[in-house]
Design a protein around this motif. Structure first.
Motif, PDB file in Angstrom:
ATOM      1  N   ILE A 127       0.897  -1.149   0.275  1.00 44.14           N
ATOM      2  CA  ILE A 127       0.008   0.036   0.178  1.00 44.14           C
ATOM      3  C   ILE A 127       0.892   1.213   0.108  1.00 44.14           C
ATOM      4  N   LEU A 128       1.892   1.271   0.960  1.00 41.88           N
ATOM      5  CA  LEU A 128       2.809   2.473   0.942  1.00 41.88           C
ATOM      6  C   LEU A 128       3.451   2.356  -0.270  1.00 41.88           C
ATOM      7  N   ASP A 129       3.858   1.629  -1.133  1.00 41.14           N
ATOM      8  CA  ASP A 129       4.820   1.677  -2.444  1.00 41.14           C
ATOM      9  C   ASP A 129       3.987   2.597  -3.349  1.00 41.14           C
ATOM     10  N   LYS A 130       2.407   2.677  -3.256  1.00 45.10           N
ATOM     11  CA  LYS A 130       1.803   3.621  -4.172  1.00 45.10           C
ATOM     12  C   LYS A 130       1.612   4.831  -3.698  1.00 45.10           C
ATOM     13  N   ALA A 131       1.830   5.148  -2.339  1.00 44.42           N
ATOM     14  CA  ALA A 131       1.903   6.393  -1.812  1.00 44.42           C
ATOM     15  C   ALA A 131       2.735   7.364  -2.474  1.00 44.42           C
ATOM     16  N   PRO A 132       2.248   8.683  -2.581  1.00 43.01           N
ATOM     17  CA  PRO A 132       3.036   9.762  -3.459  1.00 43.01           C
ATOM     18  C   PRO A 132       4.088  10.039  -2.272  1.00 43.01           C
ATOM     19  N   GLU A 133       4.916  10.822  -2.951  1.00 39.84           N
ATOM     20  CA  GLU A 133       5.948  11.274  -1.710  1.00 39.84           C
ATOM     21  C   GLU A 133       5.430  12.486  -1.227  1.00 39.84           C
ATOM     22  N   LEU A 134       5.578  12.616   0.232  1.00 44.94           N
ATOM     23  CA  LEU A 134       5.048  13.784   0.666  1.00 44.94           C
ATOM     24  C   LEU A 134       5.903  14.866   0.704  1.00 44.94           C
ATOM     25  N   SER A 135       5.219  15.938   0.636  1.00 44.13           N
ATOM     26  CA  SER A 135       5.903  17.366   0.483  1.00 44.13           C
ATOM     27  C   SER A 135       5.945  17.916   1.923  1.00 44.13           C
ATOM     28  N   VAL A 136       7.119  18.118   2.486  1.00 40.82           N
ATOM     29  CA  VAL A 136       7.364  18.326   3.695  1.00 40.82           C
ATOM     30  C   VAL A 136       8.324  19.538   3.772  1.00 40.82           C
ATOM     31  N   SER A 137       7.944  20.636   4.465  1.00 43.01           N
ATOM     32  CA  SER A 137       9.146  21.658   4.742  1.00 43.01           C
ATOM     33  C   SER A 137       9.531  21.457   6.174  1.00 43.01           C
ATOM     34  N   TYR A 138      11.058  21.852   6.396  1.00 41.48           N
ATOM     35  CA  TYR A 138      11.320  21.966   7.832  1.00 41.48           C
ATOM     36  C   TYR A 138      11.927  23.219   8.213  1.00 41.48           C
ATOM     37  N   ASP A 139      11.190  24.011   7.976  1.00 43.70           N
ATOM     38  CA  ASP A 139      11.686  25.706   8.336  1.00 43.70           C
ATOM     39  C   ASP A 139      10.677  25.757   9.729  1.00 43.70           C
ATOM     40  N   THR A 140      11.122  26.361  10.523  1.00 41.73           N
ATOM     41  CA  THR A 140      10.483  26.870  11.601  1.00 41.73           C
ATOM     42  C   THR A 140       9.265  27.626  11.520  1.00 41.73           C
ATOM     43  N   ILE A 141       7.978  27.181  11.891  1.00 40.38           N
ATOM     44  CA  ILE A 141       6.605  27.632  11.488  1.00 40.38           C
ATOM     45  C   ILE A 141       6.169  27.791  12.835  1.00 40.38           C
ATOM     46  N   TYR A 142       5.620  29.206  12.957  1.00 39.15           N
ATOM     47  CA  TYR A 142       5.129  29.668  14.383  1.00 39.15           C
ATOM     48  C   TYR A 142       3.519  29.583  14.238  1.00 39.15           C
ATOM     49  N   ASP A 143       2.934  29.207  15.337  1.00 37.37           N
ATOM     50  CA  ASP A 143       1.623  28.756  15.698  1.00 37.37           C
ATOM     51  C   ASP A 143       1.004  30.147  15.048  1.00 37.37           C
ATOM     52  N   VAL A 144       1.257  31.136  15.325  1.00 42.19           N
ATOM     53  CA  VAL A 144       0.603  32.549  15.047  1.00 42.19           C
ATOM     54  C   VAL A 144       0.235  32.852  13.779  1.00 42.19           C
ATOM     55  N   GLU A 145       1.097  31.838  12.737  1.00 42.91           N
ATOM     56  CA  GLU A 145       1.001  32.330  11.543  1.00 42.91           C
ATOM     57  C   GLU A 145      -0.032  31.213  10.702  1.00 42.91           C
ATOM     58  N   THR A 146      -0.256  30.026  11.527  1.00 42.65           N
ATOM     59  CA  THR A 146      -0.830  29.262  10.760  1.00 42.65           C
ATOM     60  C   THR A 146      -2.392  28.738  11.076  1.00 42.65           C
ATOM     61  N   ILE A 147      -2.646  28.963  12.678  1.00 48.11           N
ATOM     62  CA  ILE A 147      -3.480  28.321  13.258  1.00 48.11           C
ATOM     63  C   ILE A 147      -4.916  29.277  12.754  1.00 48.11           C
ATOM     64  N   THR A 148      -5.961  28.797  12.142  1.00 52.78           N
ATOM     65  CA  THR A 148      -7.191  29.324  11.725  1.00 52.78           C
ATOM     66  C   THR A 148      -8.322  29.396  13.007  1.00 52.78           C
ATOM     67  N   LYS A 149      -9.060  30.286  12.391  1.00 53.51           N
ATOM     68  CA  LYS A 149     -10.315  30.386  13.235  1.00 53.51           C
ATOM     69  C   LYS A 149     -11.053  29.204  13.756  1.00 53.51           C
ATOM     70  N   ASN A 150     -11.300  28.442  12.619  1.00 54.37           N
ATOM     71  CA  ASN A 150     -12.039  27.290  12.658  1.00 54.37           C
ATOM     72  C   ASN A 150     -11.318  26.155  13.646  1.00 54.37           C
ATOM     73  N   GLN A 151      -9.980  25.967  13.281  1.00 58.62           N
ATOM     74  CA  GLN A 151      -9.079  25.280  14.269  1.00 58.62           C
ATOM     75  C   GLN A 151      -9.339  25.408  15.511  1.00 58.62           C
ATOM     76  N   LEU A 152      -8.928  26.655  15.784  1.00 60.83           N
ATOM     77  CA  LEU A 152      -9.088  26.973  17.327  1.00 60.83           C
ATOM     78  C   LEU A 152     -10.204  26.812  18.094  1.00 60.83           C
ATOM     79  N   ILE A 153     -11.461  27.269  17.304  1.00 60.64           N
ATOM     80  CA  ILE A 153     -12.740  27.346  17.796  1.00 60.64           C
ATOM     81  C   ILE A 153     -13.024  25.628  18.102  1.00 60.64           C
ATOM     82  N   THR A 154     -12.892  25.002  17.093  1.00 64.41           N
ATOM     83  CA  THR A 154     -13.197  23.494  17.122  1.00 64.41           C
ATOM     84  C   THR A 154     -12.297  22.890  18.400  1.00 64.41           C
ATOM     85  N   HIS A 155     -10.974  23.203  18.438  1.00 60.02           N
ATOM     86  CA  HIS A 155     -10.212  22.672  19.583  1.00 60.02           C
ATOM     87  C   HIS A 155     -10.734  23.129  20.886  1.00 60.02           C
ATOM     88  N   THR A 156     -11.120  24.456  21.031  1.00 60.84           N
ATOM     89  CA  THR A 156     -11.712  24.793  22.459  1.00 60.84           C
ATOM     90  C   THR A 156     -12.975  24.360  22.863  1.00 60.84           C
TER      91      THR A 156
END
Length: 698
Positions: A127-156
């Motif tokens: 199954i995994l042999d058929k998986a596309p290669e993941l695109s992953v960045s390894y830069d530092t990503i701050y939460d304030v730059e990425t968390i959305t309204k819906n994510q934080l409301i749902t989490h709360t």
């Protein structure tokens, strides 16, 4: 200055929106949020507006999350979706819950376990042999730059749901809730794992059913589940950072990542869980990160996910300082206290540590005078000996007026040294000291006017978990027989005491001859036998097989050295064993290999008289080894080499040593595990392992 919502309200302009997130820009912060976060500032403000209109308590909770968000970050971000890994997880999750359920409910299993493991070796990799290669960045990503309204409301919303509905949150205050269930992140650097309904339903029914009415049962079920996921996926190579699906590569995760995954899942399921860690064990190298979960009475209990259930208090007593990973910034950490030019040990240089050592130890406050005040330093450290050097485990704030440093919550009955951290290196000051149960400091100041002689056998003490296993061997027997089924066996020797980590040489009084010999434990306990050899007295015309050299641990044992060539090892007839049988590990003459069998038999070509049995059990080979080279050092404002010696036996004698100090025996030939010790009543007492309180008068 730390900007809060109160200070910035009303917020009408884009500039005002950006200023909300200058939480990072206090004088001690290392990073400032760029103006490009302005758009995401709007997102987070919508969270505040959402709860302000609907729920005042959730409004306070959302403000808490956003006000403490600034320094939190991830080191990677998965850009592409991962449906294949989700499909694999769904299958493994199903098998772990369904096919192993019988072990918890005593119902009959529905699938052969060997087939399941076969499937993970063949089906899942395809199954995994058929998986596309993941695109992953390894830069530092701050939460304030990425968390959305819906994510934080749902989490709360999810956090409040489990707070109000879980029996393990009974009588939990809002303040406690803020620091356990509510945070969306427990460990920086990890991918973001906001609470979702999926997370909550993943294990909720499996680990919180009514029959699991205690925390102990819940953790047992959780550990059982994870161990089976690990079993099903242990042969599969997952190379990517899978975020939530990292559980599929559990065996390759650090203890810190395992604890983080566990805390996310258990908190989402309504089991309040914290992450605790120690920079280093008191008596051995390395640190550890684990979880602590809340029971129905509000008490938190530590455990290590997957392999350790509740109640192992001795394990955590060996932690040095213990810190809780927090979501809220802790202003008393080195991150904020340090001078602008001051370096801090990396593992302590975080704003999210809270000292909880007093939950694990009896602790005291120490105030230590500083004779020579350092420049450009606000911090001093307490260190323990680990990995052949002093390692800082606690910090103290220097009071420049009184020329002292205060260390809080210091575990008692332990040995430390005080010093400073310079250019990423710890520099000790003076001599080490022992902290008694009353908080008194007893310094090891060497007395060169009172010399001493010491006899040493070990460079590192016997490990507690090995000793505990070996205690189960009391009552085990070596027997001889002439029938292959041992129906006529006779006892040759019985273990009356817990064996030491040495090669024993036991004289056998029986004058009978035996074709077979066997070692067997009681109650089918694992034998951990690493050496098993039988000897007969050598006739003048016989050839000789010397076998493994027995340990000579004191001068009176030297007679053994003269006897060695008068006995010959009785050879075992080789037999082909299955590939997973470890029986031959106790016949290879290597004390570091051992068998997991509970009984081990030897087959001689013809009946032989057994005059001696030599044996040893699983150990770390930290006794003095025959013909290895050793160095003994003592401490006098730094380590001083006393003498280098090559061992003739399994002990060493050193003369003309200063008394009232600590000693360090190093094996220059091989091995890494070493721990300093004192010498008291003709015994080695290892620091932070043995009880040395009787050495002092408090």
């Amino acid at each position: 200055m730390t900007y809060t919502f109160e200070a910035l309200n009303p917020l009408k302009s884009l500039r005002g929106l950006v200023l909300i997130f200058l939480i990072l820009s206090c004088t001690k912060s290392k990073r400032i949020i760029p103006e490009s976060t302005g758009n995401n500032s709007k997102e987070l403000l919508r969270v505040i507006d959402h709860f302000k209109k609907k729920d005042s308590l959730k409004y306070v909770a959302a403000r808490f999350l956003i006000n403490n968000m600034g320094l939190h970050y991830a080191n990677s971000k998965t850009i592409n979706p991962i449906p294949v890994h989700q499909a694999v997880f769904n299958e493994v999750d199903h098998q772990a819950k369904y096919n192993y359920k019988h072990e918890l409910t005593q119902t009959k299993p529905t699938t052969n376990i060997n087939f399941l493991k076969f499937a993970t070796k063949t089906v899942i990799p395809k199954i995994l042999d058929k998986a596309p290669e993941l695109s992953v960045s390894y830069d530092t990503i701050y939460d304030v730059e990425t968390i959305t309204k819906n994510q934080l409301i749902t989490h709360t919303d999810n956090a409040f749901y489990v707070w109000k509905n879980s029996r393990f949150c009974k009588n939990m205050s809002f303040q406690e809730f803020k620091h356990t269930i509510l945070p969306y992140r427990y460990l920086d650097g990890e991918q973001l794992k906001l609470s979702t309904t999926f997370n909550r339903t993943l294990l909720h029914k499996f680990i919180t059913v009514d029959s699991l009415n205690t925390l102990n049962k819940v953790i047992e079920r959780f550990n059982f589940y994870v161990s089976k996921v690990r079993f099903l996926t242990g042969l599969v190579d997952f190379k990517d950072d899978l975020g939530f699906y990292n559980v599929l590569k559990w065996e390759k995760l650090s203890c810190e990542t395992q604890a983080n995954w566990t805390a996310n899942i258990l908190n989402d399921c309504g089991i309040p869980t914290e992450i605790h860690q120690t920079p280093n064990w008191l008596n051995r190298d390395g640190g550890h990160t684990w979880c602590a979960s809340r029971d129905e009475n509000g008490v938190y209990h530590p455990f290590s996910p997957q392999w350790q259930n509740l109640g192992d208090s001795l394990f955590y007593k060996r932690a040095s300082k213990v810190y809780k990973k927090t979501y809220e910034e802790q202003k008393d950490t080195p991150y904020f206290i340090k001078d602008n030019k001051e370096t801090v040990p990396k593992y302590l240089d975080t704003p999210f540590l809270k000292d909880v050592s007093d939950q694990y130890h009896n602790t005291v406050t120490l105030n230590i005078p500083i004779d020579a005040m350092p420049q450009n330093k606000n911090l001093a450290y307490l260190s323990i000996f680990a990995s052949q050097h002093w390692k800082p485990v606690a910090w103290g704030n220097i009071n420049k007026k009184t020329k002292t440093v205060q260390f809080d919550k210091v575990p008692v009955n332990a040995t430390y040294i005080f010093g400073f951290f310079n250019n990423d290196v710890f520099s000790p000051v003076g001599n080490p000291f022992y902290v008694s149960k009353h908080g008194n400091r007893h310094y090891f100041n060497p007395n060169n006017n009172s010399k001493t002689t010491i006899l040493v056998n070990e460079k590192y003490p016997q490990k507690e978990h090995l000793k505990k296993w070996l205690e189960l061997l009391k009552g085990a027997k070596f027997t001889g027989a002439n029938k292959p089924d041992f129906s006529d066996e006779e006892t040759l020797y019985e273990l009356k005491e817990t064996p030491l980590p040495i090669v024993y040489d036991i004289n056998i009084t029986s004058k009978s001859r035996y074709k077979y010999a066997r070692f067997k434990t009681q109650n089918n306990a694992v034998s951990y036998l690493s050496i098993f050899e039988c000897f007969t007295r050598k006739a003048p015309t016989d050839s000789i097989s010397l076998g493994t050299r027995p340990y000579i641990t004191k001068p009176s044992d030297k007679v053994l050295a003269h006897e060695i060539k008068t006995y010959s090892k009785i050879e075992d007839i080789p037999k082909k064993w299955s590939t997973n049988n470890t029986r031959d590990n106790c016949l290879d003459g290597n004390i570091e290999t051992f068998t997991n069998n509970f009984r081990i038999g030897l087959n001689f070509e013809t009946p032989k008289r057994i005059d001696k049995i030599r044996f040893a059990f699983r150990n770390a080979n930290n006794y003095v080894n025959y013909r290895d080279t050793y160095k003994l050092s003592y401490y006098d404002n730094g380590w001083k080499t006393h003498r280098v010696k090559k061992s003739k036996y399994n002990y060493l004698t050193f003369e003309n040593l200063p008394s009232n100090t600590i000693y360090w025996l190093s094996n220059l030939t091989k091995g890494k595990e070493e721990l300093p010790f004192i010498y008291h009543n003709s015994k080695q007492l290892f620091l932070n392992h043995d009880n040395i309180s009787t050495y002092f008068e408090d």
